[in-house]
Design a protein around this motif. Structure first.
Motif, mmCIF file in Angstrom:
data_model
loop_
_atom_site.group_PDB
_atom_site.id
_atom_site.type_symbol
_atom_site.label_atom_id
_atom_site.label_comp_id
_atom_site.label_asym_id
_atom_site.label_seq_id
_atom_site.Cartn_x
_atom_site.Cartn_y
_atom_site.Cartn_z
ATOM 1 N N GLY A 176 -33.918 -23.626 5.772
ATOM 2 C CA GLY A 176 -35.112 -24.365 5.379
ATOM 3 C C GLY A 176 -34.739 -25.552 4.514
ATOM 4 O O GLY A 176 -33.961 -26.417 4.919
ATOM 5 N N LYS A 177 -35.251 -25.600 3.285
ATOM 6 C CA LYS A 177 -35.006 -26.720 2.386
ATOM 7 C C LYS A 177 -33.733 -26.550 1.555
ATOM 8 O O LYS A 177 -33.404 -27.415 0.734
ATOM 9 C CB LYS A 177 -36.199 -26.902 1.441
ATOM 10 N N ASN A 210 -31.709 -32.121 3.657
ATOM 11 C CA ASN A 210 -32.224 -32.956 4.753
ATOM 12 C C ASN A 210 -32.039 -32.225 6.077
ATOM 13 O O ASN A 210 -31.469 -32.753 7.037
ATOM 14 C CB ASN A 210 -31.525 -34.318 4.776
ATOM 15 N N THR A 211 -32.545 -30.994 6.137
ATOM 16 C CA THR A 211 -32.309 -30.113 7.276
ATOM 17 C C THR A 211 -32.791 -30.727 8.590
ATOM 18 O O THR A 211 -32.111 -30.608 9.615
ATOM 19 C CB THR A 211 -32.992 -28.755 7.038
ATOM 20 N N VAL A 268 -35.681 -17.702 6.205
ATOM 21 C CA VAL A 268 -35.453 -18.727 5.190
ATOM 22 C C VAL A 268 -36.391 -18.576 3.999
ATOM 23 O O VAL A 268 -36.085 -19.049 2.907
ATOM 24 C CB VAL A 268 -35.602 -20.142 5.796
ATOM 25 N N SER A 269 -37.523 -17.898 4.177
ATOM 26 C CA SER A 269 -38.462 -17.735 3.069
ATOM 27 C C SER A 269 -37.882 -16.867 1.956
ATOM 28 O O SER A 269 -38.333 -16.926 0.810
ATOM 29 C CB SER A 269 -39.777 -17.126 3.567
ATOM 30 N N ASP A 279 -25.354 -34.467 1.127
ATOM 31 C CA ASP A 279 -26.459 -35.426 1.158
ATOM 32 C C ASP A 279 -27.102 -35.550 -0.223
ATOM 33 O O ASP A 279 -27.281 -34.560 -0.931
ATOM 34 C CB ASP A 279 -27.496 -34.964 2.183
ATOM 35 N N GLU A 280 -27.469 -36.778 -0.604
ATOM 36 C CA GLU A 280 -27.751 -37.142 -1.988
ATOM 37 C C GLU A 280 -28.823 -36.302 -2.683
ATOM 38 O O GLU A 280 -28.626 -35.854 -3.824
ATOM 39 C CB GLU A 280 -28.121 -38.627 -2.074
ATOM 40 N N LYS A 281 -29.968 -36.073 -2.054
ATOM 41 C CA LYS A 281 -31.063 -35.373 -2.727
ATOM 42 C C LYS A 281 -30.692 -33.932 -3.044
ATOM 43 O O LYS A 281 -30.892 -33.448 -4.169
ATOM 44 C CB LYS A 281 -32.328 -35.415 -1.870
#
Length: 385
Positions: free
Chosen positions: A212-213, A49-50, A39-40, A312-314
């Motif tokens: 990841g994110k 929102n993992t 993931v990096s 998801d919102e963010k």
């Protein structure tokens, strides 16, 4: 325990497209699933929102038997992820994973919690309404009511689930209903490894990949028939935000802009729908979004948001900002028509990243139109490679 999954893709004549002949066999162990790239090395706007999705996925997996886990879990790189989703009803193409109708009430609730975590409130409500539309079709066909029975397609595999309560069939093993939706995972759900949540049935297919994110909703198919309906004392109009925003965006173009935005050829369905993963066109068609007025660009942004905001919102907000920043290389175009009741209406948004198709289809219900739509991210289709 190991399991073998064979994906069948059989092209038939149902009045819809998105099928390609494909067959592959996969075998994997739930104890040692392969995952995607580290993931990096994945670059994206973040905001996913993992952790919540992983928690919901693990809670669902905890309700399953070992045999069910083998059916639900795949290696991340398994190619059946690309062939095991479709806009066809159940019984035409074998979807991946576990069918909702085969699960207990507890397991179904846990499965839907995964989708509730992955999607925004709006996106989850849309999924619920698409499944309600399928129950409406099932009930109408079982009763011989408002929806005309579909023709029995040829070349459909025998066997499989049969119609039952809330599961109408047009014959020949073709099924409509909310129980004919499937959930699977490609890669072990993890905050540190790439994995995909695949959920879908007739008129809905979500391929949501986490690293990841970062998160990608590419490809995601949404469709509906009928556009509007009353069902169990409630009024539904799934995809209304996608319909209204798309029409507002294309109808905001001036006469000269419309002429410049017309795409060559005609489209009776999605160009890059199920079974057609590319390549993306190398020469964009339409008018450049950055050349439009501020009000027109705002309408294009509202159109984009109608798909991106299902996430998801963010993460959705960050992805939308990325796509808007690319308007100097993003085009909006149309073919056939530009009104919602024209069965020939087709609208496309084509950017360096974001790709949207909105395609009207013929339907049995008044006004004789329903929609197929697709969202893809050219930089993160089925995740990051």
């Amino acid at each position: 325990m190991r399991r073998t999954m064979t994906a069948l893709a059989i092209c038939v004549s149902l009045g819809v497209t998105g099928c390609s002949a494909a067959e592959s066999t996969s075998s994997s162990s739930t104890a040692a699933l392969t995952t995607g790239r580290n993931v990096s090395s994945v670059k994206g706007p973040g905001g996913a929102n993992t952790a919540q999705v992983v928690a919901a996925a693990n809670a669902f997996l905890a309700t399953l038997s070992d045999e069910q886990k083998d059916t639900a879990l795949y290696d991340f790189g398994d190619e059946v992820k690309k062939s095991g989703w479709t806009n066809f009803p159940d019984g035409v193409i074998q979807r991946n994973g576990l069918m909702m109708g085969d699960l207990t009430d507890e397991q179904q609730a846990a499965a839907m919690k995964v989708m509730e975590a992955a999607l925004s409130k709006k996106g989850y409500e849309e999924l619920v309404e698409i499944r309600e539309a399928d129950d409406y079709l099932a009930a109408a066909e079982d009763a011989g009511g408002t929806a005309s029975p579909r023709p029995t397609p040829t070349g459909i595999p025998s066997g499989g689930p049969t119609g039952g309560p809330g599961g109408g069939t047009g014959g020949g093993g073709v099924h409509f209903g909310s129980q004919y939706y499937y959930l699977s995972f490609f890669g072990q759900p993890s905050k540190n490894g790439q994995f995909m949540v695949q959920f879908g049935g007739h008129h809905a297919a979500y391929n949501i990949t986490y690293a990841g994110k970062n998160v990608s909703i590419s490809p995601t198919l949404t469709g509906v028939e009928p556009m509007r309906f009353d069902w169990e004392e409630k009024f539904y109009q799934p995809l209304e935000d996608k319909r209204s925003s798309t029409m507002a965006a294309v109808q905001s173009l001036t006469e000269s802009q419309l002429a410049a935005a017309e795409i060559d050829g005609s489209f009776d369905d999605l160009l890059l729908g199920p079974g057609n993963d590319g390549p993306f066109p190398t020469e964009p068609e339409g008018v450049l979004v950055s050349s439009l007025s501020k009000k027109q660009r705002a309408k294009v942004t509202a159109m984009l948001a109608a798909w991106v905001d299902d996430l998801d919102e963010k993460a959705a907000a960050r992805l939308l900002a990325k796509y808007v920043s690319e308007y100097d290389k993003t085009y909006i175009g149309w073919s056939g028509g530009t009104t919602i009741n024209d069965v020939n209406t087709y609208v496309r948004l084509d950017g360096p990243s974001a790709w949207i198709e909105f395609s009207n289809q013929s339907a049995d219900e008044e006004p004789g139109v329903h929609q197929h739509t697709i969202f893809r991210d050219e930089t993160a289709d089925y995740g990051w490679n």
